[in-house]
Enzyme design. Structure first.
Site, PDB file in Angstrom:
ATOM      1  NE  ARG A  59      -2.407  -1.483   3.615  1.00  0.00           N
ATOM      2  CZ  ARG A  59      -1.852  -2.948   4.008  1.00  0.00           C
ATOM      3  NH1 ARG A  59      -3.163  -3.416   2.569  1.00  0.00           N
ATOM      4  NH2 ARG A  59      -1.843  -3.289   4.303  1.00  0.00           N
ATOM      5  CD  GLU A  96      -1.010  -5.001  14.925  1.00  0.00           C
ATOM      6  OE1 GLU A  96      -0.501  -4.656  13.549  1.00  0.00           O
ATOM      7  OE2 GLU A  96      -1.698  -4.587  15.946  1.00  0.00           O
TER       8      GLU A  96
END
Ligand code: AMP
Length: 172
Positions: A59, A96
């Site tokens: 992205r 994460e």
């Protein structure tokens, strides 16, 4: 908060249980949303005399290329392993939700280039830090970093190791 932030879609438990995924595709799909998001990303860098925008797969490519065009500079991709065809530099980093590796073409930036690094979401900060280290390994100067969305509860900013500023257009 900027108007386009209302277009961000929260997707629970993606890509695994416990992760609240910030989906920016509705922002990209909306003409006003996309224009507003890119304008906000560009705001801190209009007079920064940059040579390039570095964007992180995937992205970060969409936002980074549009931002580079907006600022009138070139775009350099940082990619997942095995995607770039010529000689690369690589760095492993924590995510994460897991571990990953990033690569950049070894000759992508001239040694004195002044660049910013861009991604969509700042979570733990591992991805942006890895991309910044890759750029610095090439002798280029990182003027700063920009993300569309910062997840403040993960406190990536608290351990931000760079003097260069970190800008977030929206903070959750
Ligand atoms: P991190 O390295 O932990 O800062 O993770 C940032 C990268 O993972 C970015 O490229 C994001 O696209 C993606 N990411 C991590 N957490 C999320 C989340 N909660 N929502 C959307 N994207 C995320």
């Amino acid at each position: 908060m900027p108007h386009w932030t209302t277009l961000i879609r929260d997707v629970p438990d993606f890509p695994q249980p416990g992760i609240l995924f910030k989906d920016i595709t509705p922002v990209l799909a909306d003409a006003r949303g996309l224009a507003g998001a890119i304008a906000d990303l560009a705001l801190p860098w209009r007079d920064a005399e940059l040579d390039a925008v570095v964007g992180v797969e995937a992205r970060g490519f969409i936002l980074g290329a549009a931002l580079a065009h907006e600022l009138g500079v070139g775009f350099v991709p940082v990619r997942k392993p095995g995607k770039l065809p010529a000689h690369t530099l690589a760095l492993d980093y924590g995510l994460e939700y897991g571990r990953d590796r990033l690569e950049i073409h070894a000759d992508a930036l001239p040694p004195d280039a002044r660049v910013i690094v861009v991604d969509d979401v700042l979570a733990t900060g591992g991805t942006l830090k890895a991309a910044i280290h890759l750029v610095e390994q090439q002798g280029a100067q990182v003027a700063g970093a920009s993300v569309l969305v910062e997840l403040a509860f993960l406190e990536a900013r608290a351990t931000w190791p760079h003097a260069a500023p970190l800008h977030a257009s929206a903070v959750f």
